[in-house]
Motif scaffolding. Sequence first.
Motif, PDB file in Angstrom:
ATOM      1  N   TRP A 107      54.739 -14.742 -40.740  1.00 13.02           N
ATOM      2  CA  TRP A 107      55.615 -15.863 -41.059  1.00 13.02           C
ATOM      3  C   TRP A 107      56.369 -16.351 -39.830  1.00 13.02           C
ATOM      4  O   TRP A 107      56.644 -17.550 -39.701  1.00 13.02           O
ATOM      5  CB  TRP A 107      56.581 -15.492 -42.178  1.00 13.02           C
ATOM      6  CG  TRP A 107      55.880 -15.364 -43.501  1.00 13.02           C
ATOM      7  CD1 TRP A 107      55.696 -14.223 -44.221  1.00 13.02           C
ATOM      8  CD2 TRP A 107      55.230 -16.400 -44.234  1.00 13.02           C
ATOM      9  NE1 TRP A 107      54.975 -14.485 -45.355  1.00 13.02           N
ATOM     10  CE2 TRP A 107      54.681 -15.826 -45.391  1.00 13.02           C
ATOM     11  CE3 TRP A 107      55.054 -17.758 -44.021  1.00 13.02           C
ATOM     12  CZ2 TRP A 107      53.982 -16.559 -46.331  1.00 13.02           C
ATOM     13  CZ3 TRP A 107      54.349 -18.485 -44.971  1.00 13.02           C
ATOM     14  CH2 TRP A 107      53.829 -17.884 -46.108  1.00 13.02           C
ATOM     15  N   PRO A 114      56.011 -22.679 -34.449  1.00 14.35           N
ATOM     16  CA  PRO A 114      55.663 -24.101 -34.365  1.00 14.35           C
ATOM     17  C   PRO A 114      56.827 -25.039 -34.694  1.00 14.35           C
ATOM     18  O   PRO A 114      56.990 -26.075 -34.060  1.00 14.35           O
ATOM     19  CB  PRO A 114      54.543 -24.273 -35.384  1.00 14.35           C
ATOM     20  CG  PRO A 114      53.962 -22.918 -35.542  1.00 14.35           C
ATOM     21  CD  PRO A 114      55.105 -21.972 -35.357  1.00 14.35           C
ATOM     22  N   ILE A 115      57.633 -24.682 -35.680  1.00 11.41           N
ATOM     23  CA  ILE A 115      58.768 -25.540 -36.036  1.00 11.41           C
ATOM     24  C   ILE A 115      59.791 -25.555 -34.908  1.00 11.41           C
ATOM     25  O   ILE A 115      60.301 -26.613 -34.528  1.00 11.41           O
ATOM     26  CB  ILE A 115      59.392 -25.085 -37.372  1.00 11.41           C
ATOM     27  CG1 ILE A 115      58.418 -25.384 -38.510  1.00 11.41           C
ATOM     28  CG2 ILE A 115      60.729 -25.758 -37.614  1.00 11.41           C
ATOM     29  CD1 ILE A 115      58.819 -24.801 -39.840  1.00 11.41           C
ATOM     30  N   TRP A 116      60.100 -24.401 -34.348  1.00  6.53           N
ATOM     31  CA  TRP A 116      61.048 -24.345 -33.236  1.00  6.53           C
ATOM     32  C   TRP A 116      60.500 -25.109 -32.031  1.00  6.53           C
ATOM     33  O   TRP A 116      61.234 -25.846 -31.365  1.00  6.53           O
ATOM     34  CB  TRP A 116      61.331 -22.893 -32.862  1.00  6.53           C
ATOM     35  CG  TRP A 116      62.405 -22.778 -31.834  1.00  6.53           C
ATOM     36  CD1 TRP A 116      62.248 -22.568 -30.504  1.00  6.53           C
ATOM     37  CD2 TRP A 116      63.804 -22.899 -32.056  1.00  6.53           C
ATOM     38  NE1 TRP A 116      63.455 -22.538 -29.879  1.00  6.53           N
ATOM     39  CE2 TRP A 116      64.434 -22.740 -30.809  1.00  6.53           C
ATOM     40  CE3 TRP A 116      64.590 -23.123 -33.187  1.00  6.53           C
ATOM     41  CZ2 TRP A 116      65.825 -22.806 -30.657  1.00  6.53           C
ATOM     42  CZ3 TRP A 116      65.962 -23.179 -33.024  1.00  6.53           C
ATOM     43  CH2 TRP A 116      66.558 -23.021 -31.782  1.00  6.53           C
ATOM     44  N   THR A 117      59.225 -24.969 -31.738  1.00  9.21           N
ATOM     45  CA  THR A 117      58.603 -25.679 -30.624  1.00  9.21           C
ATOM     46  C   THR A 117      58.678 -27.191 -30.844  1.00  9.21           C
ATOM     47  O   THR A 117      58.950 -27.950 -29.906  1.00  9.21           O
ATOM     48  CB  THR A 117      57.147 -25.239 -30.448  1.00  9.21           C
ATOM     49  OG1 THR A 117      57.123 -23.824 -30.222  1.00  9.21           O
ATOM     50  CG2 THR A 117      56.480 -25.941 -29.287  1.00  9.21           C
ATOM     51  N   ALA A 118      58.441 -27.641 -32.060  1.00 14.72           N
ATOM     52  CA  ALA A 118      58.514 -29.073 -32.359  1.00 14.72           C
ATOM     53  C   ALA A 118      59.917 -29.615 -32.121  1.00 14.72           C
ATOM     54  O   ALA A 118      60.083 -30.705 -31.564  1.00 14.72           O
ATOM     55  CB  ALA A 118      58.075 -29.329 -33.799  1.00 14.72           C
ATOM     56  N   TRP A 119      60.946 -28.856 -32.511  1.00 14.40           N
ATOM     57  CA  TRP A 119      62.323 -29.292 -32.267  1.00 14.40           C
ATOM     58  C   TRP A 119      62.623 -29.373 -30.779  1.00 14.40           C
ATOM     59  O   TRP A 119      63.257 -30.328 -30.317  1.00 14.40           O
ATOM     60  CB  TRP A 119      63.329 -28.342 -32.934  1.00 14.40           C
ATOM     61  CG  TRP A 119      63.527 -28.610 -34.380  1.00 14.40           C
ATOM     62  CD1 TRP A 119      63.100 -27.851 -35.432  1.00 14.40           C
ATOM     63  CD2 TRP A 119      64.201 -29.733 -34.963  1.00 14.40           C
ATOM     64  NE1 TRP A 119      63.461 -28.426 -36.613  1.00 14.40           N
ATOM     65  CE2 TRP A 119      64.152 -29.580 -36.354  1.00 14.40           C
ATOM     66  CE3 TRP A 119      64.848 -30.839 -34.427  1.00 14.40           C
ATOM     67  CZ2 TRP A 119      64.715 -30.510 -37.222  1.00 14.40           C
ATOM     68  CZ3 TRP A 119      65.414 -31.759 -35.302  1.00 14.40           C
ATOM     69  CH2 TRP A 119      65.348 -31.589 -36.679  1.00 14.40           C
ATOM     70  N   TRP A 146      55.001 -20.086 -39.031  1.00 17.22           N
ATOM     71  CA  TRP A 146      55.970 -21.112 -39.398  1.00 17.22           C
ATOM     72  C   TRP A 146      57.122 -21.219 -38.416  1.00 17.22           C
ATOM     73  O   TRP A 146      57.532 -22.341 -38.078  1.00 17.22           O
ATOM     74  CB  TRP A 146      56.522 -20.846 -40.797  1.00 17.22           C
ATOM     75  CG  TRP A 146      55.498 -21.076 -41.844  1.00 17.22           C
ATOM     76  CD1 TRP A 146      54.811 -20.120 -42.539  1.00 17.22           C
ATOM     77  CD2 TRP A 146      54.990 -22.333 -42.291  1.00 17.22           C
ATOM     78  NE1 TRP A 146      53.915 -20.718 -43.391  1.00 17.22           N
ATOM     79  CE2 TRP A 146      54.007 -22.074 -43.258  1.00 17.22           C
ATOM     80  CE3 TRP A 146      55.280 -23.656 -41.957  1.00 17.22           C
ATOM     81  CZ2 TRP A 146      53.322 -23.089 -43.909  1.00 17.22           C
ATOM     82  CZ3 TRP A 146      54.587 -24.662 -42.608  1.00 17.22           C
ATOM     83  CH2 TRP A 146      53.630 -24.374 -43.565  1.00 17.22           C
ATOM     84  N   GLY A 147      57.659 -20.123 -37.969  1.00 19.73           N
ATOM     85  CA  GLY A 147      58.840 -20.172 -37.105  1.00 19.73           C
ATOM     86  C   GLY A 147      58.583 -20.752 -35.738  1.00 19.73           C
ATOM     87  O   GLY A 147      59.285 -21.666 -35.286  1.00 19.73           O
TER      88      GLY A 147
END
Length: 71
Positions: free
Chosen positions: A28, A35-40, A32-33
């Motif tokens: 998880w 890629p989302i942090w990288t996108a931000w 999920w963690g």
Amino acid sequence: MRLKFDVRPMEKSARFKFGNQVWDNVYWSLVWGAPIWTAWVVAYFHLAANGWIPKLDSVSASPVWFARSSS
């Protein structure tokens, strides 16, 4: 309090995707963690580089956002 001193190992259970709490947490976090942090981070750097959002240029311009330790 009923399960406070449960002697069963916590990491092995059918409730987890891989049957193991550690591998479930790794999955998880990476799926999920990260890629989302990288996108931000990518979005922030893109917006700051194009001047669409303010950025911190120097310590004297934004002294509140910088802390100095007294060592």
